[in-house]
Design a protein around this motif. Sequence first.
Motif, PDB file in Angstrom:
ATOM      1  N   ALA A 130      69.241  43.761  53.330  1.00 53.60           N
ATOM      2  CA  ALA A 130      68.909  43.564  54.600  1.00 53.60           C
ATOM      3  C   ALA A 130      67.810  44.226  55.083  1.00 53.60           C
ATOM      4  CB  ALA A 130      69.983  43.742  55.568  1.00 53.60           C
ATOM      5  N   ILE A 131      67.020  43.625  55.924  1.00 53.54           N
ATOM      6  CA  ILE A 131      65.725  44.543  56.578  1.00 53.54           C
ATOM      7  C   ILE A 131      65.668  44.795  58.053  1.00 53.54           C
ATOM      8  CG2 ILE A 131      63.137  43.641  57.166  1.00 53.54           C
ATOM      9  CD1 ILE A 131      63.137  44.472  54.370  1.00 53.54           C
ATOM     10  N   LEU A 132      65.174  45.802  58.443  1.00 49.59           N
ATOM     11  CA  LEU A 132      65.202  46.226  59.732  1.00 49.59           C
ATOM     12  C   LEU A 132      63.655  46.511  60.169  1.00 49.59           C
ATOM     13  CD1 LEU A 132      66.301  47.112  62.532  1.00 49.59           C
ATOM     14  CD2 LEU A 132      66.459  49.390  61.544  1.00 49.59           C
ATOM     15  N   LEU A 133      63.190  45.551  60.931  1.00 51.68           N
ATOM     16  CA  LEU A 133      61.809  45.672  61.282  1.00 51.68           C
ATOM     17  C   LEU A 133      61.804  46.302  62.824  1.00 51.68           C
ATOM     18  CD1 LEU A 133      60.359  42.015  60.846  1.00 51.68           C
ATOM     19  CD2 LEU A 133      60.310  43.945  59.372  1.00 51.68           C
ATOM     20  N   LYS A 134      61.027  47.415  63.000  1.00 52.31           N
ATOM     21  CA  LYS A 134      60.750  48.014  64.362  1.00 52.31           C
ATOM     22  C   LYS A 134      59.300  47.528  64.625  1.00 52.31           C
ATOM     23  CE  LYS A 134      63.814  51.884  63.465  1.00 52.31           C
ATOM     24  NZ  LYS A 134      63.881  53.480  63.745  1.00 52.31           N
ATOM     25  N   VAL A 135      59.510  46.861  66.081  1.00 55.13           N
ATOM     26  CA  VAL A 135      58.342  45.767  66.294  1.00 55.13           C
ATOM     27  C   VAL A 135      58.039  46.141  67.575  1.00 55.13           C
ATOM     28  CG1 VAL A 135      58.928  44.098  64.854  1.00 55.13           C
ATOM     29  CG2 VAL A 135      59.678  44.103  67.375  1.00 55.13           C
ATOM     30  N   GLU A 136      56.810  45.798  68.123  1.00 56.02           N
ATOM     31  CA  GLU A 136      56.204  45.849  69.355  1.00 56.02           C
ATOM     32  C   GLU A 136      56.413  44.476  69.902  1.00 56.02           C
ATOM     33  OE1 GLU A 136      52.646  47.491  69.483  1.00 56.02           O
ATOM     34  OE2 GLU A 136      51.978  46.684  71.555  1.00 56.02           O
TER      35      GLU A 136
END
Lengths: 126, 126
Positions: A79-85
């Motif tokens: 599983a991936i977690l993207l911290k995004v704008e």
Amino acid sequence: MVQLDFKKGDGILPAIAQDYKSGKVLMLAYMNDEAYQLTLQTGEAHYWSRTRGEIWHKGETSGNIQVVREILVDCDHDAILLKVEQVGGAACHLGYESCFHNKIDKHGGETTIGERIFNPERIYKK
Amino acid sequence: MVQLDFKKGDGILPAIAQDYKSGKVLMLAYMNDEAYQLTLQTGEAHYWSRTRGEIWHKGETSGNIQVVREILVDCDHDAILLKVEQVGGAACHLGYESCFHNKIDKHGGETTIGERIFNPERIYKK
């Protein structure tokens, strides 16, 4: 190099997009290896659309792209977690900031929370 | 009553656990309908373990249960977000606060971030 485990999900794995500032969870989508590589290379979130069966550059139509500030992977590498704008302020195709805008009470009832940031009919010209 | 879409995932859907105070994403697991109903009824997170093929009452072994403060569902009704109080402060079976403790750089390299809150060998007596 990280070896991601795409096998458990038959070639895809879930990717969470979270606002890098507020910590708000914006959406959950899926990535195959190509979407993951494109995300790394471009710095913009790419997913695999299960319904359309194709690579999905988030924001391609609406302009609401996700600029990736940080990528995290979990202990099982599945599983991936993207911290995004989140450009435009809304991740949801219905015009809400977050796709998670429905609250479930303890009896299983549903209430919509949050306000629409854009009108989807204008953006997608449906 | 909310009708969740368990079909797309062959009877399961992804559930994100997020710390209700800090907003930190703790883990991603899966729920089938039974796990969802048990979570609603007990107020403690229950998941479906894909590897063990059984209901998993999170924290049953370690004591690190998740007290559910809020349940949200996304626009497609195929993903759940639990805002939880993580008892013991660590969601990850490796002793970290979050399962997402591995950072991926733009070249695909991996670095462990975060510190262990407990020693898993003591908790699980491996």
